[in-house]
Structure formats: C-alpha cells, structure tokens
Design a protein around this motif. Structure first.
Motif, mmCIF file in Angstrom:
data_model
loop_
_atom_site.group_PDB
_atom_site.id
_atom_site.type_symbol
_atom_site.label_atom_id
_atom_site.label_comp_id
_atom_site.label_asym_id
_atom_site.label_seq_id
_atom_site.Cartn_x
_atom_site.Cartn_y
_atom_site.Cartn_z
ATOM 1 N N LYS A 41 0.820 -1.222 0.000
ATOM 2 C CA LYS A 41 0.000 0.000 0.000
ATOM 3 C C LYS A 41 0.853 1.271 0.000
ATOM 4 O O LYS A 41 0.578 2.207 -0.757
ATOM 5 C CB LYS A 41 -0.967 -0.028 1.180
ATOM 6 N N LYS A 96 -5.561 2.039 6.261
ATOM 7 C CA LYS A 96 -5.239 0.666 5.852
ATOM 8 C C LYS A 96 -3.786 0.348 6.217
ATOM 9 O O LYS A 96 -2.868 1.014 5.732
ATOM 10 C CB LYS A 96 -5.373 0.524 4.333
ATOM 11 N N CYS A 101 -3.959 -7.374 4.011
ATOM 12 C CA CYS A 101 -4.809 -7.794 2.899
ATOM 13 C C CYS A 101 -6.110 -8.333 3.495
ATOM 14 O O CYS A 101 -6.225 -8.500 4.719
ATOM 15 C CB CYS A 101 -4.134 -8.843 2.025
ATOM 16 N N GLN A 102 -7.077 -8.552 2.627
ATOM 17 C CA GLN A 102 -8.380 -9.105 3.023
ATOM 18 C C GLN A 102 -9.073 -8.244 4.085
ATOM 19 O O GLN A 102 -9.739 -8.760 4.986
ATOM 20 C CB GLN A 102 -8.222 -10.544 3.518
ATOM 21 N N GLY A 103 -8.856 -6.933 3.995
ATOM 22 C CA GLY A 103 -9.544 -6.013 4.909
ATOM 23 C C GLY A 103 -8.962 -5.990 6.309
ATOM 24 O O GLY A 103 -9.460 -5.276 7.184
ATOM 25 N N ILE A 106 -8.334 -2.722 8.753
ATOM 26 C CA ILE A 106 -8.837 -1.500 8.119
ATOM 27 C C ILE A 106 -9.949 -0.880 8.969
ATOM 28 O O ILE A 106 -10.790 -1.599 9.499
ATOM 29 C CB ILE A 106 -9.375 -1.833 6.704
ATOM 30 N N GLN A 129 -6.474 7.306 3.627
ATOM 31 C CA GLN A 129 -6.921 7.675 2.284
ATOM 32 C C GLN A 129 -8.308 8.290 2.361
ATOM 33 O O GLN A 129 -9.103 7.930 3.231
ATOM 34 C CB GLN A 129 -7.009 6.359 1.515
ATOM 35 N N GLU A 130 -8.583 9.196 1.441
ATOM 36 C CA GLU A 130 -9.932 9.735 1.376
ATOM 37 C C GLU A 130 -10.890 8.590 1.036
ATOM 38 O O GLU A 130 -10.599 7.790 0.124
ATOM 39 C CB GLU A 130 -9.999 10.805 0.282
ATOM 40 N N TYR A 131 -11.982 8.495 1.757
ATOM 41 C CA TYR A 131 -12.945 7.418 1.526
ATOM 42 C C TYR A 131 -13.906 7.855 0.424
ATOM 43 O O TYR A 131 -14.402 8.991 0.431
ATOM 44 C CB TYR A 131 -13.720 7.137 2.820
ATOM 45 N N ILE A 132 -14.149 6.965 -0.539
ATOM 46 C CA ILE A 132 -15.071 7.298 -1.628
ATOM 47 C C ILE A 132 -16.495 7.051 -1.120
ATOM 48 O O ILE A 132 -16.912 5.891 -0.943
ATOM 49 C CB ILE A 132 -14.753 6.447 -2.874
ATOM 50 N N LYS A 142 -22.882 -1.944 -2.162
ATOM 51 C CA LYS A 142 -21.577 -1.519 -2.665
ATOM 52 C C LYS A 142 -20.864 -2.754 -3.214
ATOM 53 O O LYS A 142 -21.014 -3.852 -2.669
ATOM 54 C CB LYS A 142 -20.782 -0.904 -1.502
ATOM 55 N N ASP A 144 -16.986 -4.009 -5.502
ATOM 56 C CA ASP A 144 -15.795 -3.582 -6.236
ATOM 57 C C ASP A 144 -15.511 -4.593 -7.338
ATOM 58 O O ASP A 144 -16.197 -5.618 -7.443
ATOM 59 C CB ASP A 144 -14.591 -3.369 -5.308
ATOM 60 N N LEU A 189 -16.911 -2.492 3.403
ATOM 61 C CA LEU A 189 -15.766 -3.213 2.819
ATOM 62 C C LEU A 189 -16.279 -4.353 1.941
ATOM 63 O O LEU A 189 -17.126 -5.135 2.378
ATOM 64 C CB LEU A 189 -14.841 -3.769 3.904
ATOM 65 N N THR A 190 -15.745 -4.428 0.741
ATOM 66 C CA THR A 190 -16.267 -5.416 -0.213
ATOM 67 C C THR A 190 -15.510 -6.739 -0.162
ATOM 68 O O THR A 190 -15.844 -7.653 -0.926
ATOM 69 C CB THR A 190 -16.176 -4.849 -1.639
ATOM 70 N N ASN A 191 -14.505 -6.840 0.716
ATOM 71 C CA ASN A 191 -13.687 -8.062 0.718
ATOM 72 C C ASN A 191 -14.540 -9.317 0.852
ATOM 73 O O ASN A 191 -15.364 -9.427 1.774
ATOM 74 C CB ASN A 191 -12.683 -8.047 1.873
ATOM 75 N N GLU A 288 -6.427 -0.955 -5.072
ATOM 76 C CA GLU A 288 -5.104 -1.534 -4.871
ATOM 77 C C GLU A 288 -4.759 -2.535 -5.964
ATOM 78 O O GLU A 288 -5.608 -2.925 -6.768
ATOM 79 C CB GLU A 288 -4.975 -2.160 -3.486
#
Ligand code: ADP
Length: 536
Positions: A41, A96, A101-103, A106, A129-132, A142, A144, A189-191, A288
């Motif tokens: 990252k 993060k 990895c895998q959330g 976070i 990081q700025e959150y979208i 949501k 990804d 989180l989409t993980n 990422e």
C-alpha cells in the motif's frame, strides 16, 4: 510441484508467491523481482503520488492518500486547510495497514484525531486515504471489481487485460458513512474474505446473482440502464496502463539487480489483480493492486457452525481458468522453442544435420504461421475456434483469447507519461556495481559531472549536500536498510529538485522533461566521444 526446487531447467516456472529463485538461468518465471514490494500500500501510494505531482489530472483515479506515521502532521494540516476553505466538506477517511490484505486492520474515521495512534501507528505503518463516499450501487449494495492484468514484459512494455473480471459485493445495504455506521464492515468493505462471514452472503451458482458475480454481468445491467459501457472500459484501460507506468521505473531497478543484463537469466511475466471501485458517476477508482491474486476456483461453504467444505464456484471458474489458459498461450514456450530451432538451424547450416534441421524448421514454421493466422482471424472476429481450412494449429479448438492487448496498442496515447522511466534509466546507468539498487555518493557525483549539471551556481559541494540531505531522509523512513545509498525515489526527488532549479518558470512535468533531454543529450555526446576514442 517441486516444493524443494528442481535441477532440470523448465520452460515456465510458476511460483506461488514471489520471484525468489536466483538459480534460474533460462525460461520464463511468472513473477517479477520486486513486484510484491512495489504493490504494497505504501509503495504503490508513493509511486502514484510521484505521477500525481507530474500529471495531476491524468492520475486523479487514485484517492488522495497520506503515509503514516511520517505524514501524519501533513495529513492533519492538509485536512484542516481543506475544511477551512470549504466548511461544507465532511470527509471520511479509511486507514489501511501497509502489507495488510483481506480487509485486515482496516477502519474508517471522520477526523484525523481518530487515528489509533497508541503504538499501532508506530509499529504498523499504514496509508490513510480519502474514503469514496458515493460508490455505484447495484441492488443497493456496494461492490468492487477485480480485474486480471497480465504484465507480459517490462522491456518492451507489454500489458494485457482480461475482458471479464469479478464483482464482489457487500452484504449490508449501503449508506453514506456516518459516525453510527462507520464500523459496519459488511456495509463498507467489499472483501470476499470478510463478507463470507455475513449471514446475508449468497454463494453464486451462476454468474449474474449472489455476492460474487462476473463483471460482464454488471456491465450488461449498466448497459440496459443506458450507461456508456464503452467509455467505462476505456477509462478502466487507461487506469490500468497509467498504474503500470507508475510501477515500471522501480520494477526496472529490481529487475537489473536480480537479473543483470548480459548474464543468462529468465524472462518474467506476471498476472496482477487490480481492485477497482466504480463511483456513482461511473468513474473507476483504483483501490489496490495484488501481486499474488487468488486463483482459487472453489469457495468455502459452512455446512454447520465451524465446519467448512470446498465447493466449485462457477463464477471464479469462468473468469480465472480463462486468465491462466490465455496467459500460458501468450507466453507459449512451444512458440519460443520453434524460434530457438530456427536460430539453431541458422547456426549450423554447414553441418551434416542441415537437411534434418530444415525439415524440422519448416514444420515449426508452418505450425507457427497457422497459429498466428488463426489468432489474427479471431482478433478480426472471424474465428470460431473450429478447424476450418484444415490448419491444425496447437491452439485449434481453444476459445478466443480473453486477454486483450492494451500496450503497446495504445502506446501513442500514454508514452508521454513515461518520464520517470527515463529518470530510472539514468539512475541505473550510474548504479555502477551490478546487483545493487542504491546509488552511492560517487555515482551521484559522476551523474552530475557527466550530465554537465554543475556550474558556478551549483557547486560540487552543493551536490554533496543535496545527496546527503535527500538520502538521509529517505533512509530514515525505514524502507530498506539492507543497502546504504540513494534509492530510486530519493534520486527522483533530487532530479525534480535539479529540474526546478534549472527551468524555473515551467510546470513540473516540463521542467523534468527538459532536464531529461538535457542529460540524455550530454550522455549521448559522451558515448560518442568514448566510441571515437576507443576506435582511435
Ligand atoms: P485489502 O488489501 O485489505 O483488501 P483494500 O485497499 O482492498 O485493502 O481495501 C479493502 C476494502 O475497503 C476494498 O475492497 C473496498 O471495499 C474498501 N475501500 C478501500 N479503500 C477505499 C476507499 N478509498 N474508498 C471507499 N472504499 C474503500
């Protein structure tokens, strides 16, 4: 599988995790040296940031990021300034941990002061990081996208993108972040590895439904809603090419160190997993890059609490089998063998074996031509994988390629971005000792002298100070203590400094381009002079 290595050389080495074997002298390896480090990252954020400094508009597909712990004060200051200039701005940030990895680890925050400073930041570097906040939703959820990208070669740069990927869904309906819902991982989180533990997770038994679907099924939905899917694809391709352009300079430094030019060594290729989030307005944002994306085609199903069973996953199978099959087709060792036979024939034309070799060569040529003709026909949309025309290429019967070449195909559109690659070429030239990745003070002085950068305004004493200042700061960030000296990023910073000094009024990317031209011109003149002297 050869868990303890093997002595006989192979055509293709398929490593599980990373490039780690220094005893390979030929063939192709499925990992690049340094890729795992490059896509961590922090390193990825740094590489993209350098490109954002040069080309802010072209690289606005990556959320604004800060590196912790060293940029924590900067993060606090910048957020305060942005809030002062726009009081309606109510941001959310995502923290993060580096290398996670895998959330894992976070969390979301509303204010810089919410960062868990106690020990963890010091012990575990991270990216904030700025959150979208406004992602595109499908079925109110949501999701990804995981896209597979084949980096087939670094020099020359060759990139392929798989035409289909995976969409991984959250399992709680999405709401914009508030203090109340910040902690709901199944919403934000989409993980897959997290959501599989949600009671709402739906194992997909086809590609269009459930918590993991094909990307093409999402595109179909979007297209039926009137979305411009062609533009979306072209934005995704552009994001992928630009990201790889950001990674190549440092990858080249690792490459020359592990596989020095002029010595026998393998060539490399690598399948990368790109994680992309679509915003509500369909703009793709890079989350990422994975150097070792999971190629599992099964998923775990919980039969009873704590008891899991592996069952086939049609969605994973549909996408991943095609990616691996076509990667192998593109790096086809048989193709290489046919070329080697041709070279061998040419080198032994005057031996008694010549007749036999020619027969072999003609056979190989015929096979290769048939295979290439078929590929071209498929690209033109004429092929159906059948055996019409009687050509029996080794690939006859295989479905058309799922991997689409995007570089050098679109090279003309993107080559102007490859400035840092040229800076890296200068860096590598002055590294001197083979196998190193860091530049010593003498190498830096030689660079300055050979490129004629020192003058009455910029003495060699100032050169030494610049070297010491920048190198010390980069080394204090604790990136790599194995070697002493100036790493590529530090050299890039010094180079930008020199460019700003020399070409004051231009925008940064023009300053840098002008300095590169200047250096390359003087180095070419020097090479010419040496050649003439050598001849003399
Ligand atoms: P990991 O390697 O742990 O999976 P990611 O960077 O992929 O870390 O982040 C995990 C998940 O968090 C992503 O899959 C995505 O759903 C969400 N996420 C990450 N970054 C952002 C962001 N900037 N804005 C919105 N969601 C994000």
């Amino acid at each position: 599988q050869f868990p303890f290595g093997r002595r006989l050389p192979c055509d293709i080495y398929w490593h599980g995790v990373s490039f780690h074997d220094n005893d390979i002298f030929s063939g192709q390896v499925n990992k690049f040296p340094g890729m795992t480090e490059m896509v961590r990252k922090i390193t990825l954020s740094r590489a993209v940031r350098t490109m954002q400094d040069l080309f802010p508009l072209e690289y606005n597909f990556y959320p604004r990021s800060w590196i912790l712990p060293e940029e924590f004060p900067l993060f606090v200051d910048e957020v305060r300034m942005m809030k002062d200039s726009d009081p309606s701005w109510k941001p959310t940030f995502i923290v993060k941990p580096d290398g996670g990895c895998q959330g894992d680890g976070i969390y979301l925050i509303k204010d810089p002061s919410d960062i868990r400073l106690t020990g963890s930041v010091q012990s575990r570097p991270a990216v904030v990081q700025e959150y979208i906040c406004k992602p595109l939703l499908v079925d109110k959820l949501k999701f990804d996208i995981r896209l597979y990208v084949l980096l087939k070669s670094l020099e020359p740069l060759e990139i392929y993108i798989a035409k289909d990927g995976l969409s991984r869904f959250c399992t709680e309906p999405y709401q914009e972040p508030t203090l109340k819902n910040l902690h709901q991982v199944f919403m934000h989180l989409t993980n897959y590895s997290l959501n599989i533990h949600s009671g709402n997770f739906i194992h997909s038994d086809n590609v269009n439904t459930g918590s993991k679907r094909t990307f093409s099924s999402i595109l179909c939905r979007l297209s039926s809603r009137g979305a411009d899917v062609k533009k979306l694809w072209s934005d995704i391709i552009s994001l992928v090419i630009k990201t790889i352009i950001a990674l190549t300079p440092e990858l080249k430094v690792y490459y020359q160190s592990d596989i020095p030019a002029g010595k026998p060594g393998p060539t490399c290729f690598q399948i990368l997993g790109f994680d992309i989030l679509l915003m509500k307005n369909l703009k793709p944002m890079l989350l990422e890059v994975n150097a070792n994306p999971s190629m599992r085609i099964e998923h775990e199903q919980e039969l009873s609490p704590g008891v899991f069973e592996n069952v086939p996953s049609p969605v994973d199978e549909e996408v991943k089998v095609a990616v691996i099959r076509d990667t192998l087709r593109l790096v086809d060792p048989q193709k290489k063998k046919r070329k080697d036979v041709q070279q061998h024939v040419e080198s032994c034309k005057d031996t008694v074996n010549v007749r036999y070799n020619y027969v072999l060569w003609y056979r190989c040529q015929a096979l290769e031509e048939a295979s290439e003709a078929k590929e071209e026909a498929r690209e033109a949309g004429a092929g159906d994988g059948g055996e019409r025309g009687g050509s029996r290429s080794p690939e006859a019967g295989l479905p058309s390629l799922c991997l689409k070449q995007v570089f050098p195909k679109y090279a003309r559109q993107f080559s102007y971005l490859r400035l840092v690659d040229r800076v890296a070429a200068l860096f590598i030239r002055f590294l001197g000792v083979k196998g190193t990745t860091k530049l010593g003070p003498t190498g830096f002085r030689t660079f300055i002298r050979n490129c004629k950068l020192s003058n009455s305004n910029f003495s060699m004493a100032s050169v030494d100070i610049l070297y010491i200042d920048i190198t010390r700061r980069w080394n204090s960030m604790g990136i790599d203590h194995k070697e002493s000296g100036m790493c590529l990023q530090a050299f890039v910073e010094a180079f930008f400094c020199l460019a700003q000094k020399k070409y004051k009024s231009l925008p940064l990317h023009k300053q840098v381009a002008s300095l590169i031209d200047f250096c390359e011109y003087h180095l070419a003149a020097l090479d010419e002079k040496r050649l003439v002297c050598g001849r003399g």
